[in-house]
Design a protein around this motif. Structure first.
Motif, PDB file in Angstrom:
ATOM      1  N   PHE A  86       0.849  -1.200   0.000  1.00 51.19           N
ATOM      2  CA  PHE A  86       0.000   0.000   0.000  1.00 51.19           C
ATOM      3  C   PHE A  86       0.880   1.244   0.000  1.00 51.19           C
ATOM      4  O   PHE A  86       0.929   1.996   0.959  1.00 51.19           O
ATOM      5  N   ARG A 102       8.536   9.644   9.881  1.00 49.39           N
ATOM      6  CA  ARG A 102       8.180  10.774  10.754  1.00 49.39           C
ATOM      7  C   ARG A 102       6.917  10.514  11.568  1.00 49.39           C
ATOM      8  O   ARG A 102       6.633  11.205  12.535  1.00 49.39           O
ATOM      9  N   PHE A 103       6.128   9.516  11.159  1.00 51.69           N
ATOM     10  CA  PHE A 103       4.908   9.201  11.912  1.00 51.69           C
ATOM     11  C   PHE A 103       5.204   8.348  13.160  1.00 51.69           C
ATOM     12  O   PHE A 103       4.366   8.228  14.036  1.00 51.69           O
TER      13      PHE A 103
ATOM     14  N   MET B   1       0.281  15.479  15.601  1.00 58.86           N
ATOM     15  CA  MET B   1       0.307  14.527  14.483  1.00 58.86           C
ATOM     16  C   MET B   1      -0.517  15.018  13.287  1.00 58.86           C
ATOM     17  O   MET B   1      -0.290  14.609  12.155  1.00 58.86           O
ATOM     18  N   THR B   4       1.804  16.820  11.047  1.00 56.40           N
ATOM     19  CA  THR B   4       2.654  15.857  10.328  1.00 56.40           C
ATOM     20  C   THR B   4       1.893  15.257   9.152  1.00 56.40           C
ATOM     21  O   THR B   4       2.415  15.162   8.038  1.00 56.40           O
ATOM     22  N   PHE B   5       0.641  14.873   9.411  1.00 60.45           N
ATOM     23  CA  PHE B   5      -0.137  14.264   8.328  1.00 60.45           C
ATOM     24  C   PHE B   5      -0.446  15.294   7.240  1.00 60.45           C
ATOM     25  O   PHE B   5      -0.394  14.986   6.042  1.00 60.45           O
ATOM     26  N   ALA B   7       1.357  17.856   6.387  1.00 64.62           N
ATOM     27  CA  ALA B   7       2.578  18.080   5.600  1.00 64.62           C
ATOM     28  C   ALA B   7       2.806  16.921   4.632  1.00 64.62           C
ATOM     29  O   ALA B   7       3.133  17.119   3.454  1.00 64.62           O
ATOM     30  N   PHE B   8       2.608  15.698   5.125  1.00 70.01           N
ATOM     31  CA  PHE B   8       2.760  14.492   4.293  1.00 70.01           C
ATOM     32  C   PHE B   8       1.764  14.530   3.127  1.00 70.01           C
ATOM     33  O   PHE B   8       2.114  14.273   1.970  1.00 70.01           O
ATOM     34  N   ALA B  11       2.587  17.247   0.540  1.00 70.48           N
ATOM     35  CA  ALA B  11       3.696  16.804  -0.320  1.00 70.48           C
ATOM     36  C   ALA B  11       3.176  15.832  -1.385  1.00 70.48           C
ATOM     37  O   ALA B  11       3.568  15.903  -2.552  1.00 70.48           O
ATOM     38  N   ASN B  12       2.267  14.933  -0.987  1.00 65.11           N
ATOM     39  CA  ASN B  12       1.709  13.982  -1.964  1.00 65.11           C
ATOM     40  C   ASN B  12       0.870  14.702  -3.014  1.00 65.11           C
ATOM     41  O   ASN B  12       0.737  14.223  -4.137  1.00 65.11           O
ATOM     42  N   VAL B  15       3.737  16.711  -5.277  1.00 69.49           N
ATOM     43  CA  VAL B  15       4.884  15.977  -5.829  1.00 69.49           C
ATOM     44  C   VAL B  15       4.371  14.646  -6.383  1.00 69.49           C
ATOM     45  O   VAL B  15       3.618  13.965  -5.689  1.00 69.49           O
ATOM     46  N   PRO B  16       4.725  14.216  -7.579  1.00 68.99           N
ATOM     47  CA  PRO B  16       5.623  14.891  -8.501  1.00 68.99           C
ATOM     48  C   PRO B  16       5.011  16.175  -9.063  1.00 68.99           C
ATOM     49  O   PRO B  16       3.788  16.284  -9.175  1.00 68.99           O
ATOM     50  N   LYS B  19       2.002  16.866 -11.469  1.00 68.25           N
ATOM     51  CA  LYS B  19       0.590  16.867 -11.059  1.00 68.25           C
ATOM     52  C   LYS B  19       0.075  18.294 -10.884  1.00 68.25           C
ATOM     53  O   LYS B  19      -1.081  18.584 -11.120  1.00 68.25           O
ATOM     54  N   SER B  62      -3.559   3.764  -5.158  1.00 63.91           N
ATOM     55  CA  SER B  62      -2.356   3.249  -4.490  1.00 63.91           C
ATOM     56  C   SER B  62      -2.667   2.596  -3.154  1.00 63.91           C
ATOM     57  O   SER B  62      -1.737   2.272  -2.411  1.00 63.91           O
ATOM     58  N   LEU B  64      -3.678   3.959  -0.535  1.00 58.79           N
ATOM     59  CA  LEU B  64      -3.117   4.764   0.554  1.00 58.79           C
ATOM     60  C   LEU B  64      -4.059   4.849   1.753  1.00 58.79           C
ATOM     61  O   LEU B  64      -3.613   5.096   2.873  1.00 58.79           O
ATOM     62  N   LEU B  67      -2.724   2.350   3.857  1.00 56.06           N
ATOM     63  CA  LEU B  67      -1.504   2.844   4.516  1.00 56.06           C
ATOM     64  C   LEU B  67      -1.866   3.720   5.713  1.00 56.06           C
ATOM     65  O   LEU B  67      -1.324   3.539   6.810  1.00 56.06           O
ATOM     66  N   TYR B  68      -2.817   4.635   5.524  1.00 54.10           N
ATOM     67  CA  TYR B  68      -3.202   5.534   6.616  1.00 54.10           C
ATOM     68  C   TYR B  68      -3.724   4.725   7.816  1.00 54.10           C
ATOM     69  O   TYR B  68      -3.562   5.134   8.955  1.00 54.10           O
TER      70      TYR B  68
END
Lengths: 290, 215
Positions: A86, A102-103, B1, B4-5, B7-8, B11-12, B15-16, B19, B62, B64, B67-68
């Motif tokens: 994933f 970082r998490f 947190m 942090t999320f 910012a993550f 970025a997604n 980037v690239p 997009k 993907s 994701l 992932l989360y």
């Protein structure tokens, strides 16, 4: 240290025509639990429920004695490898530590890099270009790099060649050197469990067919083979009956042994025998001709 | 947190760069090719409402969302982080549109149209907040594939708004000179504050819906 890594009581889930449970799972800290069953038996649904990906009733599942599945605290202590990676296809392997580390307060970049090297993963490769096997190894490397106490693996060795599978099993063995660590491991390759698992869950059609020690599975089930006809009484106890030109074979619970006469051979059942015959068993008397 | 999320997630989003470059180009071109450089501000808002669903589509492609659900963040953090990252990218696009407006106005030798720029920003913010506030709970509850029709919400919001204005007699008999003499900023500001409140309420609804969603 928690005494129980995973505890589920009366776990249920319904989706379409599929019904899971009620399922009880208890994985004491420090042990490895193998999780087997045919496709569609409910292994992935159970694992996703235990991880909080599927909704569960409050209190139905507890991780590390007291934590709700899906809570940030539980996830911080759990490493997860699912049947599919994933990760975004454009992400590079070498950048995943910076991106995901970082998490995790406990992220260990040197562990991640060591496992990358050990599994032969190219840091410059994009995640989308990895083979299924490389994807599984990368997922395992990520899952181990934040130093979890519990690893939950859903068919991590499927698609791996024997050498790569051995690598993965070796890494899991090293993980289990620490007595605080536990693994819940679903697989179709039951030989991976032979020298790794302490406990085993066998699932069949959304229900637990067996839960106990791996050794105990051989005591709970037996294979029966014979050349003659089965009596109606004996046939009632046979799971996944298969007939061939030479006779029949099927799975029985050892408590049913007195129902068979001396014309049949009864011997210990392996894990595969149990999974295969329970999967074939739509009802205890269902039979298949070869 | 949450930071942090966010910012993550930001970025997604960017980037690239391939997009985000075409939408950025649309914003700049709107300032260059239209008679009013300030159009780029409105273009930025429209582009952002179209981009937001793509972010959910990328998640789904993907896996994701899975992932989360393995990271040590709860679902509330994911939802709030996503709303924040969309707002951040919107603000970046609005800043780009402002820069394009100032540069193009300078090149044309005309003064920067501040009297239009501020209401344009406030109006665009209202449009963005309302469209996204309606769309996002559906994407969080159902995922992109099942909530795909919500992509058309911005068009529906614009069309319905225009049609309603046309059907009502709200502006009948208004003297354009008296309208021009009014200061539009307070009204737009109140509207923007309301839209931001709707944005926040939408995030609260999305938290509840996303918690219930099987992944």
């Amino acid at each position: 240290m928690s005494t129980t890594a995973v505890l589920a009581r009366g776990l249920t889930h319904a989706r379409g025509s599929f019904r899971l449970g009620p399922v009880d799972v208890e994985l004491p800290t420090g042990l490895v639990m193998g999780f087997v069953g045919h496709n569609g038996a409910g292994k992935t649904t159970t694992i996703r429920s235990l991880l909080g990906m599927l909704p569960t009733a409050p209190g139905q599942v507890r991780l590390f004695d007291e934590l709700e599945p899906g809570s940030a605290q539980a996830r911080a202590r759990t490493g997860v490898v699912l049947d599919r990676p994933f990760l975004a296809p454009q992400w590079r392997v070498g950048g995943l530590g910076r991106r995901l580390g970082r998490f995790h307060r406990t992220w260990n970049q040197s562990t991640f890099e060591r496992l990358q090297n050990r599994f032969g993963l190219d840091p410059a490769a994009r995640c989308g270009t990895l083979s299924r096997g490389q994807g599984a190894k990368l997922a395992l490397a990520l899952a181990l790099s934040h130093e979890p106490e519990l690893l939950v693996l859903d068919e991590p060795t499927s698609g791996l060649d024997p050498l790569a599978r051995q690598d993965v099993v070796d890494v899991l063995r090293e993980f289990m050197v620490d007595e605080r660590h536990s693994i819940l491991f679903s697989t179709h390759i039951t030989s991976d469990l032979d020298h790794l698992a302490d406990l085993i869950l066998v699932m069949d059609s959304g229900r637990l067919a067996y839960s106990g020690s791996l050794h105990g599975l051989g005591e709970e089930f037996a294979m029966v083979r014979g050349t003659g006809e089965l009596t109606e009484e004996a046939g009632r106890h046979v799971h996944g009956l298969r007939r061939n030109p030479h006779g029949f074979e099927g799975l029985i619970r050892t408590e049913a042994t007195p129902a068979f006469d001396s014309s049949v051979v009864i011997e210990a059942a392996g894990t595969d025998d149990v999974v295969i015959h329970l999967a074939r068993n739509t009802s205890p008397r269902a039979e298949q001709k070869l | 947190m949450i930071a942090t999320f966010a910012a993550f997630d930001t970025a997604n989003f960017v980037v690239p760069l391939r997009k985000i470059l075409p939408p950025a180009l649309v914003v700049v071109l709107a300032a260059v090719v239209t008679p009013w450089p300030v159009t780029s501000v409105v273009a930025g808002a429209v582009v952002m409402t179209l981009l937001a669903p793509h972010h959910f589509a990328d998640d789904e492609r993907s896996d994701l969302d899975v992932l989360y659900s393995t990271l040590p963040v709860d679902r509330r953090t994911v939802v709030i982080g996503r709303y924040l990252s969309l707002l951040l990218v919107y603000l970046a696009v609005a800043a780009l549109a402002t820069l394009a407006t100032v540069v193009v106005s300078g090149l044309e030798g005309s003064p920067v149209p501040v009297d239009v720029l501020v209401p344009a920003h406030l109006g665009s913010l209202i449009f963005f907040c309302v469209a996204v506030a309606v769309q996002l709970p559906f994407f969080f509850a159902l995922g992109h594939a099942r909530a795909r029709p919500m992509i058309y919400v911005p068009v529906v919001v614009l069309s319905a708004g225009t049609w309603l204005l046309g059907q009502t007699s709200l502006f009948d008999g208004l003297d354009p000179r008296s309208v021009a003499s009014l200061d539009p900023v307070p009204a737009w500001s109140a509207g923007a504050a309301g839209a931001l409140a709707l944005f926040v309420a939408s995030a609260a609804v999305s938290v509840v819906l996303y918690r219930r969603r099987p992944l």
